[in-house]
Design a protein around this motif. Structure first.
Motif: not given
Length: 151
Positions: A1-26
């Protein structure tokens, strides 16, 4: 297995964070992270898993892994490359399974992308522990979060 990044967050999203999430993952991929762990609970986990799945076209070597808090009752989504049911999560009352799973993830990941925008709940507790262990790569919930006793 490689270097592991986990995701932690609240159950609800109140706005679209997809662009920021794509940038963070990249950015994480560029820093050597190639395995991403998600819990599969709530809107942030689903958004993160879906974003990794889409980014596999650009980065075919990355993987998204479901870290389960409960034994599965049905097959996992095709979005995930695999699923893990960590040893020890099944011990104790089922209502604490997510917390035990989260503690296992915190111990075993190298970094985390978070979505925490209020100071209560399980995501916040995990975020605080990740901060203490210097594992937070970015918090997309807010750039700074004022922790009690920290100024």
């Amino acid at each position: 297995m490689g270097k592991v990044c986990a995701f932690f967050g609240h159950r609800e999203l109140y706005n679209d964070i997809t662009p920021q999430l794509e940038e963070a993952i990249s950015t994480a991929v560029k820093h050597g992270y190639d395995v991403f762990w998600g819990g599969g609970n709530g809107a942030f986990d689903r958004c993160a898993a879906g974003t990794v799945y889409r980014l596999k076209k650009k980065y075919p070597h990355i993987k998204i892994v479901l870290i389960q808090a409960y034994l599965p009752k049905q097959p996992i989504s095709e979005i995930y490359d695999q699923a893990i049911f960590p040893e020890g999560v099944e011990i104790g009352p089922p209502r604490f399974a997510i917390n035990r799973r989260n503690q296992w993830i915190i111990r075993n990941c190298e970094g985390a992308i978070c979505y925490v925008n209020h100071s209560y709940g399980g995501a916040y507790a995990a975020y605080r522990k990740l901060l203490r262990n210097k594992k937070v790569l970015v918090n997309l919930g807010m750039l700074t979060l004022s922790l009690p006793g920290k100024q």
